[in-house]
Design a protein around this motif. Sequence first.
Motif, PDB file in Angstrom:
ATOM      1  N   GLY A 122      38.945  25.146  24.001  1.00 16.98           N
ATOM      2  CA  GLY A 122      38.974  25.613  22.623  1.00 16.98           C
ATOM      3  C   GLY A 122      39.906  26.784  22.404  1.00 16.98           C
ATOM      4  N   LEU A 123      40.193  27.550  23.466  1.00 18.74           N
ATOM      5  CA  LEU A 123      41.095  28.699  23.346  1.00 18.74           C
ATOM      6  C   LEU A 123      42.559  28.299  23.443  1.00 18.74           C
ATOM      7  N   ILE A 124      42.859  27.129  24.003  1.00 20.94           N
ATOM      8  CA  ILE A 124      44.249  26.731  24.241  1.00 20.94           C
ATOM      9  C   ILE A 124      44.694  25.595  23.336  1.00 20.94           C
ATOM     10  N   THR A 125      43.973  24.489  23.337  1.00 25.42           N
ATOM     11  CA  THR A 125      44.444  23.278  22.653  1.00 25.42           C
ATOM     12  C   THR A 125      44.708  23.479  21.168  1.00 25.42           C
ATOM     13  N   PRO A 126      43.859  24.177  20.412  1.00 26.81           N
ATOM     14  CA  PRO A 126      44.143  24.330  18.973  1.00 26.81           C
ATOM     15  C   PRO A 126      45.474  25.008  18.679  1.00 26.81           C
ATOM     16  N   TYR A 127      45.847  26.042  19.450  1.00 22.89           N
ATOM     17  CA  TYR A 127      47.110  26.714  19.126  1.00 22.89           C
ATOM     18  C   TYR A 127      48.315  25.842  19.468  1.00 22.89           C
ATOM     19  N   MET A 128      48.109  24.794  20.268  1.00 26.73           N
ATOM     20  CA  MET A 128      49.212  23.908  20.616  1.00 26.73           C
ATOM     21  C   MET A 128      49.603  22.974  19.472  1.00 26.73           C
ATOM     22  N   VAL A 129      48.642  22.665  18.578  1.00 27.59           N
ATOM     23  CA  VAL A 129      48.923  21.645  17.567  1.00 27.59           C
ATOM     24  C   VAL A 129      48.561  22.034  16.137  1.00 27.59           C
ATOM     25  N   LEU A 130      47.637  22.957  15.954  1.00 25.20           N
ATOM     26  CA  LEU A 130      47.184  23.308  14.607  1.00 25.20           C
ATOM     27  C   LEU A 130      47.947  24.536  14.120  1.00 25.20           C
ATOM     28  N   PRO A 131      48.789  24.414  13.098  1.00 23.99           N
ATOM     29  CA  PRO A 131      49.669  25.515  12.687  1.00 23.99           C
ATOM     30  C   PRO A 131      49.003  26.544  11.788  1.00 23.99           C
ATOM     31  N   VAL A 132      47.811  26.970  12.148  1.00 21.66           N
ATOM     32  CA  VAL A 132      47.120  28.038  11.421  1.00 21.66           C
ATOM     33  C   VAL A 132      46.547  29.011  12.442  1.00 21.66           C
ATOM     34  N   GLY A 133      46.352  30.249  12.032  1.00 26.30           N
ATOM     35  CA  GLY A 133      45.819  31.247  12.947  1.00 26.30           C
ATOM     36  C   GLY A 133      46.766  31.477  14.112  1.00 26.30           C
ATOM     37  N   PHE A 134      46.206  31.465  15.320  1.00 24.35           N
ATOM     38  CA  PHE A 134      47.035  31.652  16.502  1.00 24.35           C
ATOM     39  C   PHE A 134      47.986  30.480  16.706  1.00 24.35           C
ATOM     40  N   GLY A 135      47.627  29.305  16.181  1.00 28.10           N
ATOM     41  CA  GLY A 135      48.545  28.175  16.237  1.00 28.10           C
ATOM     42  C   GLY A 135      49.820  28.441  15.471  1.00 28.10           C
TER      43      GLY A 135
END
Length: 439
Positions: free
Chosen positions: A156-169
């Motif tokens: 949950g700490l890595i995968t979202p920022y790889m593809v979701l362009p919001v927040g840390f993404g």
Amino acid sequence: MLTNAVVISVLVLMGLSLARLNVVLALVCAALTAGLFSGLSLDDTLALFTEGLGGGAPIALSYALLGAFAVGIARSGVTEWLAARLIRRLGGTPDPGQLRRLRNLIILVLLVAAVISQNLIPVHIAFIPILVPPLLGVMARLRLDRRLAACALTFGLITPYMVLPVGFGSLFLYKQLEPSLAQAGLDLAKDQIPQAMLLPAGGMVAGLLLALWRFRNPRDYQPVTLPGEDHQVRLSPRTLVVAALALGSAVSLQLLTDSIVLGALVGFLLFTAGGVVPWRESQDAFTQGVKMMSLIGFIMIAANGYAAVVKGSGQVPLLVEAVTGQLSSPGVAAAGLLLLGLFITLGIGSSFSTIPIIATLYVPLCLALGFSPLATAALVGSAAALGDAGSPASDSTLGPTAGLNADGQHDHIRDTVIPTFVFYNLPLLMAGWTAAMVL
């Protein structure tokens, strides 16, 4: 390649960590190795290391205050009360099927909380030492394997920022990856950057599924009293109000000011002012929290010093040149570049910091070998993300350990670093290589 100072230093770091030397000492030894083997003098190496230490000080202070805040939550009894009610609703003696469903529910909660912390409410790892330690008693009763909890949190700490362009993404995709590619001569439409990372993120999903299967069986832990649990407060309406105000204030202040330090400080002071942590015991509670989180803070400080030595050694460009200089096959080159990214991020501990280092070196080579712009973006993004899971110095592994080891029963290397390395880096390697070949 094996004689390069960066490779040698990473091998030293991983070897000493696996041998159970304290990670802080392992990072110091790795930094000295990187500097001396690159031709720097001892004085220059120490100067770079010392200069880099300052970058980790704010993170270390954040962890210390979050530890104190976590003690305040533990003394409020809110999390234990909610968990106890959940178990009571299952009956006095839950059957194996009910226990399995409850274990799955806790894993789902941790996974969702980690995803939200990256994109919806970007508090990053700040939620872990607040949410996880009070749940350890319930997790021990349910015999939940904490290696699975670590894998769920790291995913949950890595995968979202790889593809979701919001927040840390948004920071990873649009503030780091896109500008770094553009500066190296590769221009992509904004909506193509997340598209390039979809297949690599699929490798992370495959790794999570494998971890769910591998760590599905129960694991026994000894019941241990956490700091603050011996001062249980009756869950009165006032306690609920104080806890809600403290949690709400901590999250709101971090979102408004981008300061974990201020949020955790105000949250702890509200627990003190509200009587959940009596004023005469506030110093003891604060000290307990700092002790609980001090090792993680020192690791983050030492990791910044090591990263400064690696960057100042000038060995990363030489490493890329040594590996790729004789390669003409795109498939072999893609594998080599991904492995290089893995080594660099394993040492530095941050995919965000790795992108600027490798993008200027990777992009010209990829274009010369005939990779498409999308494939090049996927290769650079995957090479940077590799090692974020599995690095002893990454906040994506330190954060889960900070929560799961609050009672001293979760080893950072054997229970977080090794499982996340195996179940995320290996699938990501394959998925990143596939993306480079097919995009």
